[in-house]
Design a protein around this motif. Sequence first.
Motif, PDB file in Angstrom:
ATOM      1  N   SER B  33     -24.241 -24.569  95.826  1.00 59.71           N
ATOM      2  CA  SER B  33     -23.119 -23.897  96.247  1.00 59.71           C
ATOM      3  C   SER B  33     -21.987 -24.497  96.813  1.00 59.71           C
ATOM      4  O   SER B  33     -21.749 -24.064  98.593  1.00 59.71           O
ATOM      5  N   THR B  34     -20.760 -24.581  96.450  1.00 62.99           N
ATOM      6  CA  THR B  34     -19.231 -25.196  97.504  1.00 62.99           C
ATOM      7  C   THR B  34     -19.363 -24.401  98.357  1.00 62.99           C
ATOM      8  O   THR B  34     -18.574 -23.177  98.155  1.00 62.99           O
ATOM      9  N   PRO B  35     -19.531 -24.564  99.706  1.00 63.99           N
ATOM     10  CA  PRO B  35     -18.379 -23.381 100.508  1.00 63.99           C
ATOM     11  C   PRO B  35     -17.318 -23.624 100.749  1.00 63.99           C
ATOM     12  O   PRO B  35     -16.494 -24.404 100.271  1.00 63.99           O
ATOM     13  N   ALA B  36     -16.796 -22.143 101.094  1.00 66.46           N
ATOM     14  CA  ALA B  36     -15.122 -22.446 101.177  1.00 66.46           C
ATOM     15  C   ALA B  36     -14.624 -23.514 102.331  1.00 66.46           C
ATOM     16  O   ALA B  36     -14.021 -23.530 102.020  1.00 66.46           O
ATOM     17  N   ALA B  37     -15.983 -22.875 102.859  1.00 66.15           N
ATOM     18  CA  ALA B  37     -15.112 -23.692 104.417  1.00 66.15           C
ATOM     19  C   ALA B  37     -15.337 -25.093 104.427  1.00 66.15           C
ATOM     20  O   ALA B  37     -14.826 -25.600 105.375  1.00 66.15           O
ATOM     21  N   ALA B  38     -15.744 -26.073 102.834  1.00 68.60           N
ATOM     22  CA  ALA B  38     -15.664 -27.081 103.264  1.00 68.60           C
ATOM     23  C   ALA B  38     -16.119 -27.201 101.408  1.00 68.60           C
ATOM     24  O   ALA B  38     -16.910 -27.485 101.370  1.00 68.60           O
ATOM     25  N   PRO B  39     -14.628 -27.583 101.157  1.00 67.36           N
ATOM     26  CA  PRO B  39     -14.045 -27.371 100.112  1.00 67.36           C
ATOM     27  C   PRO B  39     -14.589 -28.973  99.718  1.00 67.36           C
ATOM     28  O   PRO B  39     -14.684 -30.388 100.013  1.00 67.36           O
ATOM     29  N   ALA B  40     -15.105 -29.098  98.286  1.00 65.35           N
ATOM     30  CA  ALA B  40     -15.927 -30.466  98.055  1.00 65.35           C
ATOM     31  C   ALA B  40     -15.425 -31.458  98.082  1.00 65.35           C
ATOM     32  O   ALA B  40     -15.112 -32.678  98.433  1.00 65.35           O
ATOM     33  N   ASP B 285     -31.066 -20.051 114.389  1.00 62.61           N
ATOM     34  CA  ASP B 285     -31.447 -18.734 114.179  1.00 62.61           C
ATOM     35  C   ASP B 285     -29.140 -17.921 114.143  1.00 62.61           C
ATOM     36  O   ASP B 285     -29.830 -16.471 114.118  1.00 62.61           O
ATOM     37  N   ASP B 286     -28.876 -18.554 113.882  1.00 63.38           N
ATOM     38  CA  ASP B 286     -27.572 -18.160 114.405  1.00 63.38           C
ATOM     39  C   ASP B 286     -26.949 -17.923 113.314  1.00 63.38           C
ATOM     40  O   ASP B 286     -25.484 -17.197 112.470  1.00 63.38           O
ATOM     41  N   ALA B 287     -27.082 -18.892 111.723  1.00 63.50           N
ATOM     42  CA  ALA B 287     -25.962 -19.186 110.127  1.00 63.50           C
ATOM     43  C   ALA B 287     -26.590 -19.678 110.281  1.00 63.50           C
ATOM     44  O   ALA B 287     -27.966 -20.775 109.372  1.00 63.50           O
ATOM     45  N   PHE B 288     -26.971 -19.122 108.941  1.00 70.04           N
ATOM     46  CA  PHE B 288     -27.899 -19.639 107.663  1.00 70.04           C
ATOM     47  C   PHE B 288     -26.885 -21.486 106.976  1.00 70.04           C
ATOM     48  O   PHE B 288     -25.579 -21.340 107.255  1.00 70.04           O
ATOM     49  N   PHE B 387     -26.063 -15.519 106.457  1.00 65.01           N
ATOM     50  CA  PHE B 387     -25.658 -15.897 105.156  1.00 65.01           C
ATOM     51  C   PHE B 387     -24.285 -16.364 105.017  1.00 65.01           C
ATOM     52  O   PHE B 387     -23.259 -17.590 104.594  1.00 65.01           O
ATOM     53  N   ALA B 388     -23.249 -15.134 104.858  1.00 65.85           N
ATOM     54  CA  ALA B 388     -21.520 -15.476 105.217  1.00 65.85           C
ATOM     55  C   ALA B 388     -21.168 -16.278 105.830  1.00 65.85           C
ATOM     56  O   ALA B 388     -20.358 -16.566 105.420  1.00 65.85           O
ATOM     57  N   LYS B 389     -21.664 -16.887 107.117  1.00 61.63           N
ATOM     58  CA  LYS B 389     -21.343 -17.223 107.759  1.00 61.63           C
ATOM     59  C   LYS B 389     -20.649 -19.055 106.820  1.00 61.63           C
ATOM     60  O   LYS B 389     -20.698 -20.222 107.262  1.00 61.63           O
ATOM     61  N   ALA B 390     -21.206 -19.097 106.095  1.00 59.54           N
ATOM     62  CA  ALA B 390     -22.047 -20.612 105.279  1.00 59.54           C
ATOM     63  C   ALA B 390     -20.949 -20.699 104.447  1.00 59.54           C
ATOM     64  O   ALA B 390     -20.436 -21.656 103.910  1.00 59.54           O
ATOM     65  N   GLY B 391     -20.179 -19.243 104.698  1.00 55.96           N
ATOM     66  CA  GLY B 391     -18.817 -19.045 103.531  1.00 55.96           C
ATOM     67  C   GLY B 391     -18.883 -19.595 101.774  1.00 55.96           C
ATOM     68  O   GLY B 391     -17.965 -20.254 101.354  1.00 55.96           O
ATOM     69  N   TYR B 392     -19.739 -19.269 101.165  1.00 53.20           N
ATOM     70  CA  TYR B 392     -20.255 -19.557  99.825  1.00 53.20           C
ATOM     71  C   TYR B 392     -19.188 -18.877  98.685  1.00 53.20           C
ATOM     72  O   TYR B 392     -19.422 -17.774  98.544  1.00 53.20           O
ATOM     73  N   ALA B 393     -18.663 -18.949  98.719  1.00 52.06           N
ATOM     74  CA  ALA B 393     -16.769 -18.146  97.683  1.00 52.06           C
ATOM     75  C   ALA B 393     -17.564 -17.689  96.775  1.00 52.06           C
ATOM     76  O   ALA B 393     -17.052 -16.002  96.108  1.00 52.06           O
ATOM     77  N   LEU B 395     -20.365 -16.766  96.046  1.00 51.64           N
ATOM     78  CA  LEU B 395     -21.605 -15.623  96.270  1.00 51.64           C
ATOM     79  C   LEU B 395     -22.011 -14.641  97.558  1.00 51.64           C
ATOM     80  O   LEU B 395     -22.602 -14.375  98.625  1.00 51.64           O
ATOM     81  N   PRO B 396     -20.852 -13.943  97.226  1.00 52.98           N
ATOM     82  CA  PRO B 396     -20.412 -12.781  97.907  1.00 52.98           C
ATOM     83  C   PRO B 396     -21.518 -11.495  98.117  1.00 52.98           C
ATOM     84  O   PRO B 396     -21.984 -11.676  96.995  1.00 52.98           O
ATOM     85  N   GLY B 397     -21.822 -11.782 100.032  1.00 53.87           N
ATOM     86  CA  GLY B 397     -22.878 -10.274  99.879  1.00 53.87           C
ATOM     87  C   GLY B 397     -24.557 -11.471  99.413  1.00 53.87           C
ATOM     88  O   GLY B 397     -25.202 -10.349  99.681  1.00 53.87           O
ATOM     89  N   TRP B 398     -24.121 -12.460  98.701  1.00 52.50           N
ATOM     90  CA  TRP B 398     -25.978 -12.729  98.634  1.00 52.50           C
ATOM     91  C   TRP B 398     -26.584 -13.568 100.344  1.00 52.50           C
ATOM     92  O   TRP B 398     -26.087 -13.565 101.451  1.00 52.50           O
ATOM     93  N   SER B 399     -27.522 -13.745 100.030  1.00 48.04           N
ATOM     94  CA  SER B 399     -28.266 -14.167 101.409  1.00 48.04           C
ATOM     95  C   SER B 399     -29.518 -15.108 100.730  1.00 48.04           C
ATOM     96  O   SER B 399     -29.515 -15.642  99.733  1.00 48.04           O
ATOM     97  N   TYR B 400     -30.917 -15.534 101.604  1.00 51.37           N
ATOM     98  CA  TYR B 400     -31.215 -16.981 101.235  1.00 51.37           C
ATOM     99  C   TYR B 400     -33.011 -16.255 102.172  1.00 51.37           C
ATOM    100  O   TYR B 400     -32.872 -16.301 103.252  1.00 51.37           O
ATOM    101  N   ARG B 401     -33.832 -16.672 101.607  1.00 50.11           N
ATOM    102  CA  ARG B 401     -34.788 -15.956 101.894  1.00 50.11           C
ATOM    103  C   ARG B 401     -36.633 -16.703 101.279  1.00 50.11           C
ATOM    104  O   ARG B 401     -35.790 -17.012 100.134  1.00 50.11           O
ATOM    105  N   ASP B 402     -36.934 -17.980 102.335  1.00 49.34           N
ATOM    106  CA  ASP B 402     -38.213 -18.353 101.647  1.00 49.34           C
ATOM    107  C   ASP B 402     -37.932 -19.261 100.586  1.00 49.34           C
ATOM    108  O   ASP B 402     -39.041 -19.428  99.364  1.00 49.34           O
TER     109      ASP B 402
END
Lengths: 467, 467
Positions: B33-40, B285-288, B387-393, B395-402
């Motif tokens: 999913s394109t991070p807002a911080a790094a537009p495709a 362990d700082d950011a997704f 997760f929020a640090k990765a800036g996925y526009a 996917l607000p509030g999402w996270s990633y595990r396993d």
Amino acid sequence: MQQPARQTVSALAITLLCCTGLTMTLEGCASNSTPAAAPAASAPAPVQAPPAPKSPVQKPLTADESDPNKMGWMQGFPPPPDRIIRFDMAGNMFPRTRYGFSHVREFLPTRVIWRGDGPVSKLPRAEQDIGGVAFTDAGGTRRTFAEMLKLTYTDGILVLHKGKVVYERYSGALDAHTQHIAMSVTKSFVGTLAAALVADGKLDPAAPVTQYVPELKDSAYGDATVRQVMDMTVGVRFSENYADPNADIWTYARAGGVLPRPADYKGPASFYDYLVTTKKEGQHDDAFAYKTVNAEVLAWIVRRASGKSTAALLSERIWQPMGAQSDAYFSLDSIGTEFGGGGLSTTLPDLARFGEMIRNNGRFNGKQILPKSVIDGIHRGGDQAKFAKAGYATLPGWSYRDMWWVSNNSHHAIEARGIHGQAIYIDPVAQMTIVRYASHPIAANAANDPVTLPAFGALADFFMHQK
Amino acid sequence: MQQPARQTVSALAITLLCCTGLTMTLEGCASNSTPAAAPAASAPAPVQAPPAPKSPVQKPLTADESDPNKMGWMQGFPPPPDRIIRFDMAGNMFPRTRYGFSHVREFLPTRVIWRGDGPVSKLPRAEQDIGGVAFTDAGGTRRTFAEMLKLTYTDGILVLHKGKVVYERYSGALDAHTQHIAMSVTKSFVGTLAAALVADGKLDPAAPVTQYVPELKDSAYGDATVRQVMDMTVGVRFSENYADPNADIWTYARAGGVLPRPADYKGPASFYDYLVTTKKEGQHDDAFAYKTVNAEVLAWIVRRASGKSTAALLSERIWQPMGAQSDAYFSLDSIGTEFGGGGLSTTLPDLARFGEMIRNNGRFNGKQILPKSVIDGIHRGGDQAKFAKAGYATLPGWSYRDMWWVSNNSHHAIEARGIHGQAIYIDPVAQMTIVRYASHPIAANAANDPVTLPAFGALADFFMHQK
């Protein structure tokens, strides 16, 4: 880890080439059965340090010594560098073939032969330990059936008598659900499909090849008939002299992508592109001459006559109706065409189902899958005089028809034969079907026929004398 | 026929690269999913005439216009030269991917994931035509579910509600028995296998990576834990800037054999060889940070912890017990290792079985296949702040595990996501599982999320309001 060394003529490339049933020496390719007129030793190959003509022949590892599990091919994450097998690596000859023949899809692009979504057909069992059945090999030595399996580097064997599985054994890299390469047994599938299309009225064996494949008009096949292709009585120049770096076989192999191509390669882009360049040599219909290009042409004809890929046709016409337990697959050439001369891989039980269907005159899984006329046609055989001209020392009185080998013996046995020991052996009188996958170090069936054929014959006698 | 032209950066190579979930522009790769911080659009690729930054974006063919059957890919014997697709040919981007994604085995070496020889598990049916279910897309346009399928270039979709198949549709090159590439949905399988090994006591998530893979001691993973790899919170330098011909991604791709290698290639010989060269960047362990190398490392850990290949483990632990209808397969890297970051191909119904097993807390086909704790662990999610640090526009509030995407929404939905629209979407509250295979021209899920996620949400509401 080092980038593995690469050589121009590779490894599994040779394995695949071997599918084509060509003449080579120890550890190389050889014709399906070595013609007496062209002894294998006369054609050393320019690959992988072939044995020099005068050097002592090194004895290959035995079946036990070359057990692929013991040798550790592709074991570990990663495997040790010298235990890795890839298509484009050097050194993938025997004993690596003991792993490779059971894992072709891990090296090459493949197309599925779908089993369908119906139930798996039952193979009823009536097991007997026939390992002790004795026979005398062609050299006069007394052997047992179990010894034969070791001597022929058998990866798997399945024996049916009266439709029941009497004996089923696997070793090394093969098990009941793993697909093993059928080598030139593939040709018998292509021939059977062609015969089925003839029976269906979709293919005319008397028609010129060009009726189906006009592209072949300026080739050796320009004035050949479909029947001549089906029975390999085409006069086609196709040099299989491995000592000659300019031999046709190398062009053919590179065309199909079975050998790596040099960066500046400008040759034919596919098997098809190669086939249109073939030139006539001698007359058609004069003699049987086992040349893989014929199987490749027949596969092309079958696709054109059916409008289906070989994989799709085999699935619809045979694999689905016979209730195969597993999908099978074809390796693909450089443009995605199935390798009709030798690229089929199946599980052994599915090969057995196919063999039983042929033995049962086309009937299997409660259905008439192929018309009886198709099997009658195979049994009719080819012209024995034309076959004799090819000089197969181990196959006296045999002939070849619809890409099956026909023994013309008192049991009316027929065989599908692939190098390194692949076989479907059908004995209608003894009501016996034997299928075998193997990885014999010598390609030529002439290397295993002297123990295999007497063992199969002894087993037939054993069954005939059981009450 | 001419030998097809070759280019350094190819075709299906790009397709495979896309599996890794990287950033690229229209018709190229992009992060899952394109991070807002790094537009495709900031990372044009040096391949296949990417759209120049200032040129007008050409509108891609629609789903109907790009129908692979109409376009005739690989049809004919041989197909016309411009309708042939091979791995090492130029030009295999969309719309060729509409064929290629359903035929990966025809282009690359693969390893089987055996379905076993047990019965196929039933997927009971309760069909409804839900094509008319309406929703408002992220842009405010009113749409139907059926429209969404076209807009997202869906090759196949299967919707289950309360364990029954409500809706199943295929188009183009896909059908119910053909395997389609799952792209980065593969990662969720690897993550699930890792979590299963944790539950089995065979893998310690708190342990250093080097306990399982000592070879990584001098890499970015030298002081990372297994848990950090499972949740992609590793600080690893891995440049995915396609504009830079020296970017890590190219080295990685060539190492795995996913891009053709130059004749004088001297780089890493495999994915493994690449992974040991990775360097640390920032802190663990700082950011997704979604980087495919993490999935590749986790696949390595899982092999070492289980002693099995990924294909063998997936077969034994999931595919066989769940009663898969078909074998699945992995594409293989240059030394025969499964491509854990994106190389899985399955049939859609089998993807549905897996999704239902997850939705049912590990229970399916009358068996507890995975412990409930495994699914609980996935639902627990990762750290939302990281997760929020990765800036996925999208996917607000999402996270990633396993290696699962966790919505943290009121329905506790979780998703396995692969570029070009591959998805397993599980909504436990609505008792709904949706699996989709697609071949969207744009890799980034940011391109389909605006219609996909509202459509999936509307369908959940539709089911919730049925009596």
